[in-house]
Motif scaffolding. Structure first.
Motif: not given
Length: 100
Positions: A7, A51, A60-62, A64, A78-81
């Motif tokens: 990321l 992703r 722990d996924n994000s 962008l 940036v966000d978490a799934y």
């Protein structure tokens, strides 16, 4: 689109390409607090999406988003799934939905 291993690598590259502002996700829009700006779904386009999955924890996924407003204001979100999906308006969900 480019491929990034991390990321931080993606954020650094996008910054060099003009995506230098940070957006926060709100239920009905994205906001850039530094510029006191709110962009509603009809005011911006998602230009690129990346992703990332955590190495030690699969949860722990994000994701962008490289975003550009209709008048050329660029930034990243940036966000978490799926973490905020329940609190978003239908318009925001459609705008940020990634089809792959």
């Amino acid at each position: 689109m480019k491929n990034y291993d991390t990321l931080s690598e993606a954020l650094n590259d996008l910054k060099t390409r003009g995506y230098s502002n940070d957006f926060n996700l709100k239920p009905h829009c994205i906001e850039c607090p530094a510029h006191k700006l709110e962009l509603y779904p009809e005011q911006f386009e998602v230009k690129e999406v990346y992703r990332f999955e955590g190495m030690s924890n699969p949860d722990d996924n994000s994701i962008l988003y490289a975003i550009e407003s209709k008048d050329g204001f660029k930034g990243v979100l940036v966000d978490a799934y799926g973490v905020y999906a329940e609190s978003l308006t239908e318009e925001m969900i459609r705008k940020l939905k990634v089809v792959r």
